[in-house]
Design a protein around this motif. Structure first.
Motif, mmCIF file in Angstrom:
data_model
loop_
_atom_site.group_PDB
_atom_site.id
_atom_site.type_symbol
_atom_site.label_atom_id
_atom_site.label_comp_id
_atom_site.label_asym_id
_atom_site.label_seq_id
_atom_site.Cartn_x
_atom_site.Cartn_y
_atom_site.Cartn_z
ATOM 1 N N ARG A 42 32.736 3.973 33.830
ATOM 2 C CA ARG A 42 31.502 4.211 33.088
ATOM 3 C C ARG A 42 31.620 5.442 32.192
ATOM 4 O O ARG A 42 32.401 6.345 32.463
ATOM 5 C CB ARG A 42 30.340 4.397 34.072
ATOM 6 C CG ARG A 42 30.115 3.150 34.887
ATOM 7 C CD ARG A 42 29.009 3.250 35.903
ATOM 8 N NE ARG A 42 28.918 1.985 36.611
ATOM 9 C CZ ARG A 42 28.304 0.903 36.129
ATOM 10 N NH1 ARG A 42 27.717 0.960 34.943
ATOM 11 N NH2 ARG A 42 28.291 -0.219 36.813
ATOM 12 N N SER A 43 30.808 5.458 31.183
ATOM 13 C CA SER A 43 30.883 6.544 30.211
ATOM 14 C C SER A 43 30.346 7.854 30.783
ATOM 15 O O SER A 43 29.252 7.892 31.322
ATOM 16 C CB SER A 43 30.068 6.179 28.970
ATOM 17 O OG SER A 43 29.901 7.333 28.182
ATOM 18 N N PRO A 44 31.113 8.934 30.616
ATOM 19 C CA PRO A 44 30.595 10.248 31.002
ATOM 20 C C PRO A 44 29.803 10.890 29.855
ATOM 21 O O PRO A 44 29.286 11.989 30.015
ATOM 22 C CB PRO A 44 31.872 11.050 31.282
ATOM 23 C CG PRO A 44 32.903 10.443 30.381
ATOM 24 C CD PRO A 44 32.527 9.000 30.167
ATOM 25 N N ILE A 98 24.996 7.769 29.673
ATOM 26 C CA ILE A 98 25.929 8.149 30.738
ATOM 27 C C ILE A 98 25.849 7.078 31.811
ATOM 28 O O ILE A 98 24.812 6.934 32.462
ATOM 29 C CB ILE A 98 25.567 9.534 31.309
ATOM 30 C CG1 ILE A 98 25.787 10.611 30.250
ATOM 31 C CG2 ILE A 98 26.403 9.827 32.556
ATOM 32 C CD1 ILE A 98 25.283 11.988 30.642
ATOM 33 N N GLY A 99 26.919 6.309 31.951
ATOM 34 C CA GLY A 99 26.910 5.194 32.886
ATOM 35 C C GLY A 99 27.179 3.873 32.189
ATOM 36 O O GLY A 99 27.395 2.851 32.842
ATOM 37 N N GLU A 272 24.753 4.930 43.513
ATOM 38 C CA GLU A 272 24.691 5.730 42.290
ATOM 39 C C GLU A 272 24.632 4.833 41.045
ATOM 40 O O GLU A 272 23.888 5.097 40.103
ATOM 41 C CB GLU A 272 25.928 6.640 42.211
ATOM 42 C CG GLU A 272 25.943 7.511 40.973
ATOM 43 C CD GLU A 272 27.200 8.377 40.878
ATOM 44 O OE1 GLU A 272 28.295 7.884 41.204
ATOM 45 O OE2 GLU A 272 27.078 9.543 40.488
ATOM 46 N N ILE A 276 21.906 4.732 38.056
ATOM 47 C CA ILE A 276 22.157 5.167 36.682
ATOM 48 C C ILE A 276 22.356 4.014 35.703
ATOM 49 O O ILE A 276 22.105 4.183 34.525
ATOM 50 C CB ILE A 276 23.364 6.137 36.570
ATOM 51 C CG1 ILE A 276 24.671 5.431 36.927
ATOM 52 C CG2 ILE A 276 23.152 7.365 37.443
ATOM 53 C CD1 ILE A 276 25.885 6.281 36.634
ATOM 54 N N ILE A 671 15.157 11.749 37.730
ATOM 55 C CA ILE A 671 15.149 12.959 36.898
ATOM 56 C C ILE A 671 16.437 13.005 36.087
ATOM 57 O O ILE A 671 17.525 12.865 36.648
ATOM 58 C CB ILE A 671 15.046 14.221 37.779
ATOM 59 C CG1 ILE A 671 13.803 14.122 38.679
ATOM 60 C CG2 ILE A 671 14.985 15.483 36.925
ATOM 61 C CD1 ILE A 671 13.751 15.184 39.763
ATOM 62 N N GLU A 673 18.773 15.071 32.985
ATOM 63 C CA GLU A 673 18.993 16.286 32.216
ATOM 64 C C GLU A 673 20.080 15.947 31.208
ATOM 65 O O GLU A 673 21.181 15.574 31.611
ATOM 66 C CB GLU A 673 19.468 17.392 33.169
ATOM 67 C CG GLU A 673 19.299 18.794 32.660
ATOM 68 C CD GLU A 673 19.674 19.801 33.749
ATOM 69 O OE1 GLU A 673 18.791 20.294 34.437
ATOM 70 O OE2 GLU A 673 20.890 20.058 33.925
ATOM 71 N N GLN A 676 21.762 12.731 31.975
ATOM 72 C CA GLN A 676 22.437 12.557 33.267
ATOM 73 C C GLN A 676 21.407 12.539 34.394
ATOM 74 O O GLN A 676 20.580 13.448 34.490
ATOM 75 C CB GLN A 676 23.439 13.694 33.504
ATOM 76 C CG GLN A 676 24.245 13.497 34.781
ATOM 77 C CD GLN A 676 25.410 14.471 34.915
ATOM 78 O OE1 GLN A 676 25.361 15.577 34.369
ATOM 79 N NE2 GLN A 676 26.435 14.061 35.623
ATOM 80 N N LEU A 678 19.955 13.327 37.701
ATOM 81 C CA LEU A 678 20.245 14.422 38.627
ATOM 82 C C LEU A 678 20.161 13.988 40.085
ATOM 83 O O LEU A 678 20.703 14.656 40.959
ATOM 84 C CB LEU A 678 19.254 15.576 38.405
ATOM 85 C CG LEU A 678 19.326 16.285 37.060
ATOM 86 C CD1 LEU A 678 18.354 17.456 37.037
ATOM 87 C CD2 LEU A 678 20.747 16.773 36.781
ATOM 88 N N PRO A 680 20.807 10.665 41.801
ATOM 89 C CA PRO A 680 21.143 9.249 41.983
ATOM 90 C C PRO A 680 21.494 8.888 43.426
ATOM 91 O O PRO A 680 22.530 8.264 43.672
ATOM 92 C CB PRO A 680 22.352 9.077 41.050
ATOM 93 C CG PRO A 680 23.043 10.400 41.100
ATOM 94 C CD PRO A 680 21.965 11.434 41.302
#
Lengths: 776, 331
Positions: A42-44, A98-99, A272, A276, A671, A673, A676, A678, A680
């Motif tokens: 997955r994409s960071p 992200i994910g 997770e 996400i 949540i 940020e 991302q 926070l 998961p």
């Protein structure tokens, strides 16, 4: 209505024993010889162009049997709403949150697959990202999908009546803003898929899905093979709540790798990943203006709604449409101006979740109604009763409401919570509140929204039922079996059910929009009637009477009202065979809700659903004024479900849904940020545990809908519309603070209590949190 | 998520375990209940070469109340402590705290020793390898930054290495009760106050020397009154947002002789509010005094943004918990 023997009975779920003893087999419990295990990279990054994906090191890991990235797959977009397809199974050009899925591997062990994933090298060119929907709508904001330059991927502008005129005619105007948070469905079973390919090239996929037939279609599209080459089977599913109506990378990758490697392939998501990169309930900002007459009539409402959609559409157009139309139930509302936007951001993706776009706006409406009632000096219950929609009334959007027990649910919920004795009368820190809602029982006339069923009467008198309905834990198989058993006059244990296998069972749209009982139930009822009719023909011949005089009860076919004059089902079957009638005895049923007009609502008004459920939730809360913690002591869930086919399962649906609504009100929030997530995990994401569950009383209101099987309508999904506002209204009754943003955490309560205390010391006048009441 | 590969050892004695742990050739970790360790290993924040299973060593799980006082073996499960009649009678606060750790499953698997030695926590650290991969590695996993207090651009104040937070439930209680711990190392045993087990350093939160293993907890004779107040959103599963262990001893005239105020969740180890404790000596607990003491206590803690809860909120709740404890004691 005749006395019912199976319908209306508190039958345990057919698979309750299996599940309670751990014998039930979910997708991850299935295993096949030579099976490979898959993992997804997955994409960071929240927003980036993919320049290059290097799989070579991953392919060298011992045990790895395949590795792919977006460039290896057919360039076919998918999406649950055909007009809003915007997603590839693996990202092809760029990643948008992200994910986001970039690559996938399969290996002989999970360890090898995990190791291989860590060895994939991806070159990205990072792009500016946007995380706030209002920022995303501004000119010059980063563009997430090239086709949608303003990031508004779905919108609705609708006016019913004349809002401007109605506002002028209003005696009072109220205007407020509300905000809701992202919440995750949290099915206990994470998404999973297992695929094999047979020598003819046909793919069979076992998947944790709510909609096997849609999944078959989406899978065929994305794999670029004919639908006839795909079979989807739904094993036991551990909850969906809307999160399992989409196709996910795990479905595609399992099938794709199975085709590629000729071996069984399984993908199971981590918790997770569920948090996400599946779906969540859209966070919404809601601006709401309401015009009231002195007598308490709601004259007009104007909405501006901005839904944070995250990186992709999923159900975007439908979600924002539902939010609009279900403003006009359960209250009479002649004048509505609704402006709604679904906005892309570089965040986790919004999708259907219990109530589908409605819980957010319902929270705003129900919270505001309470504050209106207070300012106008009307009891919030009376205000709701005055405006409650009634069966048969003309509806501004042409919804046909044949049965409506809303007023009854209001009265019963109020009675159940002790409204008269408690509202405004409990000591500081204790309070009661209520809120109402309405929800469709399935969708009338969109494509693919028909259900089929087959009922076979076997030689031994037992019944085989084939239905496409997807039981995801709610008990659909039990309820549909009860309907068939009732129709054929046999006990529930005589029914064997096979469900949700696209190769064997008839078409069904699946579990969404709360249509299963009504739609698949009606199809099964029709099929049972057709099978019964064949047997009745033979029995009537033998008994030398007319078919119309017969009924089936207690495993017998006999003259109506005269159980002595007749025969057992087995005797009837025997005669049927010996009278040279063709075996087997098969009844078929197909059902599509009646619809006179086009009714997707996406483009036209019309009757959206064959029936509408109505509900009221009442809450009693206790606020610890020292710590700000809110404890829900009691919830009364009063629900017009038409007719409870199985009251125990209805109660289960109501209770689960109430807890979900309570989670949104007080505990849960995804949540983020900078895109991302926070929290998961079940540790950090605050889904209520058994310790938080209040005492819940379910009060069924039965209105016997003419369209529903045995009168049944929706239950469970709609229930989740009202608990949050009911709890928020109860908090106001307890401490005099109106919260307009969810969740109401102890931190927010404490802050509000302290501010109130300070205001009180300074200036008692300023206690009123909404001073902007205007005379019209 | 899968465990990383490791060698696995089942020693027969503590001495053998201590020697293996001290070995320089292997980065070893101890396995007791595994509720903390295995999650961290699956997240790959810890990737030891060797796991030493203490559960195969006999006679490390016991609750003994002999002439030398109450002693609890480090491998005693939290569930055994929560349900032990002896402890419920002798030190009820201890069974209460053990019953508030995590969820039931954690209590059945988790041990007292493991709980006392549990790793510090941080929202940037207790995450999967994928999650952490979104950011650069932090000090705690061998990187060069602390995401809680990132170094300011252009130098300036050098940040403390790691701000991870101690979130255990049992340590504050046992420190408030003045317990000692016995540790066994490759070269013998030593006994010291539990409070000295904690270094208050995020990167290496325990003062254990190479090869040392916590063996048992030794209790002084019970005295005074003790309370444990744990603040969390849900009544199960969670670590404390902030928690307070409070122990007070009064003389015959109901005058406070000694008070212990220990917080969890607000520092890199259990945090004792020493000045607030001093204020309580000989104090009479009226509203003014309660306010004054709790205001002092929250000055002595330094919560950081290591969880989804803000430092300001943690501080506020720490004060509220202490007020509640003082009110309870005084009434």
């Amino acid at each position: 209505m005749n006395k019912l023997n199976v319908v209306g009975k508190r039958e345990p779920m057919l698979d309750a024993w299996e599940k309670a003893t751990g014998r039930a087999r979910f997708t991850d419990d299935l295993s096949l010889p030579g099976m490979l295990y898959g993992k997804i990279l997955r994409s960071p990054l929240a927003h980036a162009k993919i320049l290059h994906v290097d799989l070579s090191e991953a392919e060298k890991v011992a045990g790895v049997k395949g590795a792919i990235s977006g460039k290896d797959i057919p360039k076919k977009k998918y999406g649950i709403v055909p007009m809003a397809k915007d997603e590839y199974a693996l990202a092809i050009d760029k990643v948008r949150y992200i994910g986001d899925e970039v690559a996938a591997v399969v290996a002989t062990s999970l360890d090898a697959a995990e190791e291989a994933i860590s060895k994939i090298r991806v070159d990205y060119k990072e792009l500016p990202a946007v995380f706030d929907p209002i920022e995303a709508m501004k000119p010059g904001a980063p563009i997430i999908h090239d086709e949608v330059p303003n990031n508004v991927s779905a919108s609705i502008h609708k006016e019913f009546g004349n809002v401007e005129k109605a506002f002028r005619e209003s005696d009072f105007l109220f205007e407020e803003s509300f905000e809701t948070q992202a919440v995750n469905h949290c099915p206990l079973e994470p998404q999973a898929a297992l695929a094999i390919v047979d020598p003819s090239g046909k793919v069979t996929l076992w998947a944790s899905t709510q909609i096997p037939f849609f999944l078959r279609r989406n899978l065929a599209t994305t794999l670029d093979i004919p639908e006839s080459k795909v079979r989807v089977i739904k094993p036991k599913v551990g909850g969906g709540f809307g999160q399992k109506i989409d196709l996910y990378a795990k479905d595609f990758c399992a099938a794709f790798f199975a085709m590629k490697t000729k071996r069984p392939v399984k993908f199971v998501y981590e918790r997770e990943e569920v948090f996400i990169s599946t779906r969540q309930r859209h966070p919404m900002r809601i601006h709401l203006k309401t015009g009231m007459k002195k007598d308490g009539t709601i004259l007009a409402q104007q909405f501006k709604v901005i839904a944070d959609g995250g990186a992709y559409n999923s159900t975007a157009p439908l979600m924002i449409t539902l939010a609009c139309y279900f403003i006009m139930l359960p209250y009479r509302l002649e004048n509505l101006l609704f402006e709604g936007y679904h906005v892309y951001t570089n965040k986790p993706v919004g999708g259907a979740m219990r109530g589908h776009g409605i819980p957010q706006v319902r929270f705003a409406v129900e919270a505001q109604l309470d504050s209106i009632a207070e300012k106008m000096g009307i009891d919030p219950l009376d205000l709701r009763l005055k405006n409650a929609f009634q069966a048969g009334e003309p509806h501004p959007a042409k919804l046909l409401v044949q049965t409506c027990g809303f007023s009854d649910t209001l009265k019963k919920a109020a009675e159940g919570i002790g409204w008269k004795e408690k509202r405004g009368k409990l000591p500081f820190g204790r309070g009661v509140g209520l809120a109402g809602a309405s929800f469709p029982s399935g969708v009338s006339n969109m494509s693919h929204i028909s259900s089929g069923a087959i009922v076979k009467i076997e030689r031994d008198g037992s019944i085989t039922l084939l239905t496409g309905a997807a039981d995801i834990g709610q008990g659909a198989e039990t309820v549909i079996s009860q309907i068939v058993a009732e129709e054929l006059g046999v006990p529930l244990e005589d029914i064997r059910i096979t469900a949700a296998d696209t190769e064997i069972t008839p078409l069904d749209p699946g579990t969404f929009g709360s249509g299963v009982t009504l739609r698949a139930g009606n199809a099964a009822k029709i099929a049972a009637q057709a099978a019964k009719e064949k047997l009745f023909e033979a029995a009537a011949e033998k008994m030398e009477i007319r078919i119309e005089e017969l009924e089936a009860k207690n495993r017998r076919i006999h003259v109506k009202g005269n159980p002595e004059r007749g025969m057992s089902i087995q005797e009837a079957i025997k005669f049927y065979q010996y009278s040279d009638r063709p075996m087997p005895i098969i009844g078929r049923g197909s059902y599509q809700p009646p619809a006179k007009e086009p009714t997707t609502l996406l483009k036209e008004d019309g009757n959206f659903s064959p029936a509408y459920s109505f509900m009221t939730q009442a809450a009693e809360v206790e606020v610890d004024t020292k710590t700000g913690k809110v404890k829900v002591l009691r919830m009364v869930a009063s629900h017009d479900c038409g007719k409870a086919i199985n009251p125990m399962l209805v109660e289960g649906q109501l209770e689960g849904s109430v807890v979900g609504g309570m989670g949104q009100a007080l505990y849960e929030e995804v949540i983020t940020e900078k895109g991302q997530v926070l929290n998961p995990s079940f540790l950090d994401y605050g889904i209520p545990t058994a310790m938080e569950v209040p005492s819940i009383t379910s009060v069924e209101v039965e209105t016997n809908d003419p369209e529903g099987p045995f009168g049944a309508k929706e239950s469970g999904e709609g229930t989740q519309l009202a608990p949050a506002p009911a709890i928020i209204n109860a908090i106001y009754d307890a401490i005099g603070v109106r919260f307009k943003s969810l969740p109401v955490t102890p931190e927010k309560v404490l802050k509000a209590l302290q501010e109130n205390a300070q205001n009180q010391n300074r200036d008692p006048e300023s206690l009123d949190p909404d001073p902007e009441i205007n005379s019209g | 998520m899968r465990l990383p590969k490791f060698e696995y050892l089942e020693p027969k004695t503590l001495k053998e375990a201590a020697k293996a742990l001290a070995s320089d050739t292997k980065e070893s970790v101890l396995l007791a209940g595994g509720t903390d360790l295995l999650v961290n290993m699956k997240h790959k924040v810890i990737q030891p070469k060797q796991v030493i299973n203490l559960k195969t060593i006999p006679k490390l799980a016991y609750i003994s109340n002999g002439k030398d006082g109450l002693r609890i073996g480090a491998l005693t499960t939290l569930h055994d402590i929560a349900s032990s009649q002896a402890i419920q009678e002798e030190v009820p606060i201890l069974s209460q705290a053990a019953g508030e750790v995590g969820a039931y499953a954690h209590q059945v698997m988790g041990t007292l020793g493991g709980n006392l030695c549990q790793g510090n926590r941080c929202r940037f650290y207790n995450q999967s390898a994928f999650w952490r991969g979104v950011k650069s590695p932090c000090y705690k996993v061998g990187g060069k930054i602390c995401h809680v207090v990132p170094a300011r651009a252009g130098g300036g104040r050098k940040p403390k290495e790691c701000h991870s937070t101690y979130c255990g439930d049992m340590a504050p209680v046992l420190i408030a009760l003045d317990t000692q711990v016995r540790v066994v190392g490759p070269n013998g045993e030593r006994v010291f106050p539990l409070s000295k087990l904690y270094t208050q350093e995020g990167k290496k939160p325990l003062s254990l020397r190479k090869g040392e293993i916590l063996k048992e907890i030794l209790f002084p004779p019970p005295s005074g009154k003790a309370l444990y107040l744990k603040w969390r959103r849900r009544e199960s599963i969670e670590f404390p947002i902030v928690s307070l262990a409070f122990h007070i001893e009064k003389d015959g005239n109901e005058r406070i002789q000694k008070a212990r105020i220990i917080f969890s969740g607000v520092g890199s180890g259990p945090v004792e509010a020493l000045e607030a404790e001093k204020m309580l000596k000989n104090a009479s607990l009226d509203d003014w005094m309660i306010e004054k003491v709790s205001n002092q206590a929250i000055k002595e803690i330094s919560p950081m943004r290591t969880s989804i809860h803000s430092p300001a909120y943690k501080r506020k709740m720490a004060g509220i918990l202490l007020k509640q404890a003082l009110e309870k004691i005084s009434s």
